[in-house]
Enzyme design. Sequence first.
Site, PDB file in Angstrom:
ATOM      1  N   LYS A   2       2.081 -11.982   7.997  1.00  0.00           N
ATOM      2  CA  LYS A   2       0.923 -11.306   7.412  1.00  0.00           C
ATOM      3  C   LYS A   2       0.436 -12.210   6.293  1.00  0.00           C
ATOM      4  CE  LYS A   2      -0.538  -7.206   4.820  1.00  0.00           C
ATOM      5  NZ  LYS A   2      -0.111  -5.949   4.148  1.00  0.00           N
TER       6      LYS A   2
ATOM      7  N   THR B  28       0.832  -1.209   0.000  1.00  0.00           N
ATOM      8  CA  THR B  28       0.000   0.000   0.000  1.00  0.00           C
ATOM      9  C   THR B  28       0.864   1.256   0.000  1.00  0.00           C
ATOM     10  OG1 THR B  28      -1.697  -1.225   1.201  1.00  0.00           O
ATOM     11  CG2 THR B  28      -1.919   1.157   1.183  1.00  0.00           C
TER      12      THR B  28
ATOM     13  N   TYR C 156       5.491 -12.111   4.867  1.00  0.00           N
ATOM     14  CA  TYR C 156       4.332 -11.519   4.195  1.00  0.00           C
ATOM     15  C   TYR C 156       4.003 -12.397   2.998  1.00  0.00           C
ATOM     16  CZ  TYR C 156       1.690  -7.760   1.749  1.00  0.00           C
ATOM     17  OH  TYR C 156       0.737  -7.012   1.097  1.00  0.00           O
TER      18      TYR C 156
END
Length: 301
Positions: free
Chosen positions: A165, A46, A136
């Site tokens: 994550k 992001t 991740y």
Amino acid sequence: MDTTGCGTAIVTPFKADGSIDEAALRTLVNWQIDSGIDFIVACGSTGEAATLDEEEWLFSVSIVAEAAAGRVPVWAGCTHNSTRTLVRQAAKLSRVHGIDAVLSANPYYNKPSQEGQFQHFLALAQAVYPLPVTLYNIPGRTGVNLDPVTVLRLAEAAPNIQAIKESSGKLPQIAELVHILPRGFKVFSGDDNLGLASIGVGAHGLISVAANEIPAEMGRMIRAALNNNWPEARELDRRYARLIEANFWDSNPTPVKTVLNLMGRCSDHVRLPLVPPSGATRAKLQRLAGELGLLQPVPAP
């Protein structure tokens, strides 16, 4: 690692000339913390980390850590598809005061095997030890899945690999991670729309895109779920489900930056190959943000 709750995968604001807007980033960090977010992730997907050069990446991470000033944990995104480059870049994080963990995604494009991913993440963990590492897993962007058994191998091989994550979008995979990993290992959903479901099967929180726009509400929702206050958690999820979906009407973070711009928080500039949303999409986002009461004047600093 003691971190739980809702973390914001914070955007990287840009000026019209494409440079990082330091003032806007500092203001966003302060607003996030004042709104009660539990931790902040700098330079993730992001945060458009893939389009930042090395100096900009380190600068952005430093800004977030400095602005947070120890009030909440700060995780630094550090991802590369070359293990040698990743290790070299990660070593630079030792210069940054206030980094509490490194977040690193699967190697992209190469499509390595499970053994390749194991060796890749192990090399990172050894390079930054004792700094905690959060894996991740985001196969939709990288082309490879990090299997739960590989995560377990990594947790057993490197004591500073302490969290994941999980952005596979697969609830059974999240449940498997919770079931097979040591109890102290933290599992975070990487998908806003699976945040509550993930906590329901034992996850420890959410790393959120929508928290950029509604940090107080996302934080309350996740903490309510973790505290078994499911009526409040479900009500907040129901209220903001449309926004969570809208943040992926276009490639992330294009929609969330558009909404933040409509809210007066930062510019909506993104870097190529991302482009602004169409006029029709922007109008839909503006209508939705208005319906949710997000277009109120921003208080003067």
